[in-house]
Design a protein around this motif. Structure first.
Motif, short mmCIF file in Angstrom:
data_model
loop_
_atom_site.label_atom_id
_atom_site.label_comp_id
_atom_site.label_asym_id
_atom_site.label_seq_id
_atom_site.Cartn_x
_atom_site.Cartn_y
_atom_site.Cartn_z
N UNK A 5 39.89 19.11 1.27
CA UNK A 5 41.07 19.25 0.41
C UNK A 5 41.80 17.93 0.25
N UNK A 6 42.16 17.67 -0.99
CA UNK A 6 42.97 16.50 -1.31
C UNK A 6 44.37 16.96 -1.69
N UNK A 7 44.82 16.54 -2.86
CA UNK A 7 46.19 16.84 -3.26
C UNK A 7 46.26 17.31 -4.71
N UNK A 56 47.54 26.91 -10.02
CA UNK A 56 46.52 26.13 -9.31
C UNK A 56 46.50 26.51 -7.83
N UNK A 57 47.67 26.62 -7.22
CA UNK A 57 47.74 26.94 -5.79
C UNK A 57 47.16 28.32 -5.50
N UNK A 63 38.75 26.99 -6.96
CA UNK A 63 38.63 25.73 -7.69
C UNK A 63 37.96 24.67 -6.83
N UNK A 64 38.41 24.53 -5.60
CA UNK A 64 37.85 23.51 -4.72
C UNK A 64 36.41 23.81 -4.34
N UNK A 65 36.06 25.08 -4.22
CA UNK A 65 34.68 25.46 -3.95
C UNK A 65 33.77 25.02 -5.11
N UNK A 66 34.22 25.23 -6.33
CA UNK A 66 33.43 24.82 -7.50
C UNK A 66 33.35 23.30 -7.61
#
Length: 91
Positions: A5-7, A56-57, A63-66
Motif C-alpha cells: 500500500x502506498x498513498x 476510493x477508500x 483496487x490495489x489487488x488489481x
C-alpha cells in the motif's frame, strides 16, 4: 514481489481518474483508476467529485489487488510509466 500500500494522492476531474501510489520495496509506483471503473465496481451512477476519495477508500482493497496483478504482468502505461486501471480490469 507483491506491491504494498502506498498513498491516496488526488482526484483529477479533468482526466476522470483517482491517482494513488503503491510501493515496490522502497520505490513508489504511480497508479490511477478511472472514475467510471470505481462507479462500475459499486454499481452506482456518477459519484460527486467531493466523494471520490471516500469511494476510493471503500474500494481500496479491490483496487490495489488489481493494480498488483497488472504490476506482476508488467502492464505499465504512459510517461512516466505507471499502472492505469479501467473497468475492464475488474471483469
Amino acid at each position: 514481489m507483491a506491491l504494498t500500500r502506498g498513498a491516496y494522492q488526488s482526484f483529477d476531474d479533468d482526466r476522470g481518474v483517482v491517482r494513488f501510489s503503491m510501493k515496490n520495496a522502497e520505490v513508489e509506483v504511480a497508479c490511477a483508476i478511472s472514475t467510471s471503473a470505481m462507479d462500475d465496481l459499486e454499481k452506482s451512477s456518477r459519484t460527486k467529485p467531493e466523494q471520490r476519495e471516500e469511494q476510493f477508500m471503500r474500494l481500496r482493497d479491490r483496487i490495489e489487488d488489481s493494480a498488483n496483478k497488472k504490476f506482476e504482468k508488467n502492464e505499465f502505461e504512459g510517461t512516466p510509466r505507471g499502472i492505469i486501471l479501467r473497468s475492464v480490469d475488474f471483469r
